[in-house]
Design an enzyme around this catalytic site. Structure first.
Site, PDB file in Angstrom:
ATOM      1  N   ARG A  46       2.798 -28.829   6.653  1.00  0.00           N
ATOM      2  CA  ARG A  46       2.482 -27.392   6.600  1.00  0.00           C
ATOM      3  C   ARG A  46       1.480 -27.144   5.476  1.00  0.00           C
ATOM      4  O   ARG A  46       0.569 -26.332   5.581  1.00  0.00           O
ATOM      5  CB  ARG A  46       3.760 -26.551   6.405  1.00  0.00           C
ATOM      6  CG  ARG A  46       3.437 -25.092   6.134  1.00  0.00           C
ATOM      7  CD  ARG A  46       4.578 -24.095   6.306  1.00  0.00           C
ATOM      8  NE  ARG A  46       5.892 -24.581   6.006  1.00  0.00           N
ATOM      9  CZ  ARG A  46       6.362 -24.820   4.765  1.00  0.00           C
ATOM     10  NH1 ARG A  46       5.590 -24.629   3.701  1.00  0.00           N
ATOM     11  NH2 ARG A  46       7.587 -25.260   4.593  1.00  0.00           N
ATOM     12  N   TYR A  98     -11.515  -6.384  18.645  1.00  0.00           N
ATOM     13  CA  TYR A  98     -10.578  -7.039  19.567  1.00  0.00           C
ATOM     14  C   TYR A  98      -9.242  -6.277  19.572  1.00  0.00           C
ATOM     15  O   TYR A  98      -8.704  -5.945  18.502  1.00  0.00           O
ATOM     16  CB  TYR A  98     -10.390  -8.501  19.152  1.00  0.00           C
ATOM     17  CG  TYR A  98      -9.305  -9.190  19.934  1.00  0.00           C
ATOM     18  CD1 TYR A  98      -9.335  -9.218  21.327  1.00  0.00           C
ATOM     19  CD2 TYR A  98      -8.233  -9.802  19.297  1.00  0.00           C
ATOM     20  CE1 TYR A  98      -8.327  -9.832  22.051  1.00  0.00           C
ATOM     21  CE2 TYR A  98      -7.223 -10.427  20.013  1.00  0.00           C
ATOM     22  CZ  TYR A  98      -7.275 -10.425  21.396  1.00  0.00           C
ATOM     23  OH  TYR A  98      -6.271 -11.032  22.108  1.00  0.00           O
ATOM     24  N   ASP A 170     -15.389 -10.804  10.908  1.00  0.00           N
ATOM     25  CA  ASP A 170     -14.954 -11.619  12.045  1.00  0.00           C
ATOM     26  C   ASP A 170     -16.228 -12.107  12.741  1.00  0.00           C
ATOM     27  O   ASP A 170     -16.939 -11.318  13.375  1.00  0.00           O
ATOM     28  CB  ASP A 170     -14.086 -10.757  12.972  1.00  0.00           C
ATOM     29  CG  ASP A 170     -13.545 -11.526  14.171  1.00  0.00           C
ATOM     30  OD1 ASP A 170     -14.169 -12.534  14.547  1.00  0.00           O
ATOM     31  OD2 ASP A 170     -12.506 -11.113  14.731  1.00  0.00           O
ATOM     32  N   LYS A 195     -12.526 -19.816  20.430  1.00  0.00           N
ATOM     33  CA  LYS A 195     -13.696 -19.417  21.209  1.00  0.00           C
ATOM     34  C   LYS A 195     -14.822 -20.453  21.046  1.00  0.00           C
ATOM     35  O   LYS A 195     -14.654 -21.593  21.408  1.00  0.00           O
ATOM     36  CB  LYS A 195     -14.110 -18.006  20.801  1.00  0.00           C
ATOM     37  CG  LYS A 195     -12.931 -17.008  20.766  1.00  0.00           C
ATOM     38  CD  LYS A 195     -12.285 -16.854  22.124  1.00  0.00           C
ATOM     39  CE  LYS A 195     -11.122 -15.915  22.253  1.00  0.00           C
ATOM     40  NZ  LYS A 195     -10.252 -15.614  21.182  1.00  0.00           N
TER      41      LYS A 195
HETATM   42  O1  P1T Z   1      -6.770 -15.225  20.282  1.00  0.00           O
HETATM   43  P1  P1T Z   1      -6.837 -15.609  18.836  1.00  0.00           P
HETATM   44  O2  P1T Z   1      -7.315 -16.989  18.588  1.00  0.00           O
HETATM   45  O3  P1T Z   1      -5.579 -15.256  18.088  1.00  0.00           O
HETATM   46  O4  P1T Z   1      -8.012 -14.695  18.178  1.00  0.00           O
HETATM   47  C1  P1T Z   1      -7.951 -13.303  18.116  1.00  0.00           C
HETATM   48  C2  P1T Z   1      -9.341 -12.725  18.140  1.00  0.00           C
HETATM   49  C3  P1T Z   1      -9.919 -12.312  16.943  1.00  0.00           C
HETATM   50  N1  P1T Z   1     -11.177 -11.809  16.891  1.00  0.00           N
HETATM   51  C4  P1T Z   1     -11.928 -11.710  17.998  1.00  0.00           C
HETATM   52  C5  P1T Z   1     -13.309 -11.146  17.904  1.00  0.00           C
HETATM   53  C6  P1T Z   1     -11.418 -12.122  19.236  1.00  0.00           C
HETATM   54  O5  P1T Z   1     -12.205 -12.020  20.315  1.00  0.00           O
HETATM   55  C7  P1T Z   1     -10.091 -12.638  19.310  1.00  0.00           C
HETATM   56  C8  P1T Z   1      -9.490 -13.062  20.608  1.00  0.00           C
HETATM   57  N2  P1T Z   1     -10.111 -12.505  21.724  1.00  0.00           N
HETATM   58  C9  P1T Z   1      -9.748 -12.694  23.029  1.00  0.00           C
HETATM   59  C10 P1T Z   1      -8.705 -13.445  23.416  1.00  0.00           C
HETATM   60  C11 P1T Z   1     -10.611 -12.005  24.013  1.00  0.00           C
HETATM   61  O6  P1T Z   1     -10.586 -12.353  25.220  1.00  0.00           O
HETATM   62  O7  P1T Z   1     -11.368 -11.112  23.603  1.00  0.00           O
END
Ligand code: P1T
Length: 379
Positions: A46, A98, A170, A195
């Site tokens: 961890r 998001y 972000d 992503k």
């Molecule tokens: O899904 P995760 O890895 O927890 O990330 C969250 C997140 C944070 N910031 C942005 C700009 C994002 O697009 C996302 C996740 N977005 C999607 C799953 C989507 O389809 O837009």
């Protein structure tokens, strides 16, 4: 080292045991000690894991930071940033972001006494009226998800510095290939590494990168104390993904441009949201702070008809109807009913997330196949 070289070599060394070029997947939770505290730098996974550490160094390198931190998801990374705050603190955030980030802020952290102001930041000066002595963090998504608004990071960072407030960006949509927020004055860069960094739709992961020693120390403390880390196998996959980030992004940008231009000339399409158009309200900022305009394109159909949008996304064949973005394959989403459904309708419509909005994550397939797919689906 320049960016393309950094994606492959940044922060990496060959494994000292056998010289393996990629770091081994250290699939272990713990490490042998010869006497209590007698270890080789690793005690418990961890806290530290060699595969995760290799990835964290890569994160730091490609974002021109000093410290990288990997988390079990993008939201876990955002959660760690909000844990820097205390009850009574206030956050100024972009109003278009998001849906899951909005949900974390409003449904979890408002109950812990943190106040969030969601505002349009396209004009950075407007935001000063939301800043007071309790404001501790500015949260910026740029380009925003899903409306593709572009926020001027340099202008926002000047305001943040003037008031001694942390600025977090972000950078999921742009990636460090297109924009490097720490170079533009941000204190924290965050990614949903799920992503473009991972790039192959096979991992859920989050990342933070910072330069400041004390901020890093506090975030590493939170990472270990709260424990939302990612595993070694996922760390390996994202490290592998990053090695092709620059070539993938180049093609995402080319295909994104072709798709945006095709849609813009289509008689059934009302509006296309893509920062590469001269008519985009923040095109000049995008041109200055980004290297190109990315592979994300949103659009609405004439008449703003929910059923028509659903018909189009259901008809697509090369594009897959799915949540998420940033993988090699093209995806289509309907934000109002999918990624942004957790934002109340009145709120989301204020920022443009109407029922006919469709969001495309344009992949790296052949351009003609993508255009032909849109042609047959829209009709
Ligand atoms: O899904 P995760 O890895 O927890 O990330 C969250 C997140 C944070 N910031 C942005 C700009 C994002 O697009 C996302 C996740 N977005 C999607 C799953 C989507 O389809 O837009």
């Amino acid at each position: 080292m320049k960016f393309n070289t950094k994606t492959i070599h940044g922060g990496q060394e060959h494994d000292p045991a056998f010289g393996s070029v990629m770091p081994p997947i250290y699939q272990t939770s713990t490490y042998a000690q010869s006497t209590p505290g007698g270890h080789k730098g690793y005690e418990y996974s961890r806290t530290h894991n060699p595969t995760r550490n290799a990835l964290e160094k890569s994160f730091a390198s490609i974002e021109n930071g000093k410290y990288g931190l990997a988390f079990g998801s993008g939201l876990a990374a955002i959660d760690a940033v909000i844990k820097l705050l205390k009850p009574g603190d206030e956050v100024v955030s972009t109003n278009d972001l998001y849906g899951g980030t909005y949900r974390l802020f409003t449904k979890i952290y408002e109950d812990f006494g943190i106040k969030f102001h969601f505002i349009g930041m396209e004009s950075a000066s407007k935001m000063e009226s939301y800043i007071n002595n309790n404001t501790k963090l500015i949260w910026v998504e740029t380009p925003t998800n899903p409306m593709m608004n572009v926020i001027d990071i340099v202008s926002v960072s000047e305001i943040a510095k003037k008031h001694d407030i942390l600025l977090a960006v972000d950078n999921t949509f742009a990636t460090p290939y297109l924009q490097q927020p720490l170079e533009l004055g941000a204190d924290i860069v965050m990614h949903s590494a799920t992503k473009y960094l991972g790039g192959h739709s096979d991992v859920v992961m989050g990342a933070l990168v910072v330069k400041d020693d004390q901020l890093a120390e506090r975030l590493y403390f939170i990472q270990n104390a709260s424990g939302a880390v990612c595993g070694p196998q996922d760390s390996f996959l994202v490290l592998r993904g990053i090695k092709t980030l620059h070539v993938r992004m180049q093609r995402h940008c080319e295909n994104g441009r072709a798709v945006a231009e095709y849609l813009n000339n289509h008689p059934k399409i009302e509006k296309v949201y893509w920062p590469g158009f001269k008519s985009h309200p923040n095109h000049n900022v995008a041109k200055t702070q980004m290297k190109d305009f990315g592979g994300m394109v949103s659009f609405t159909t004439k008449g703003n008809n929910y059923e028509e949008a659903i018909r189009i996304v259901e008809n697509l064949k090369v594009f897959t109807l799915a949540e998420s973005l940033g993988g090699v394959e093209s995806l289509a989403g309907h934000p109002a009913s999918m990624t942004h459904a957790s934002i109340p309708k009145e709120e989301r419509e204020k920022s443009g997330v109407v029922d006919s909005l469709i969001r495309l994550s344009v992949g790296i397939e052949d351009e003609d196949d993508l255009i032909n797919d849109l042609k047959q689906a829209i009709g």
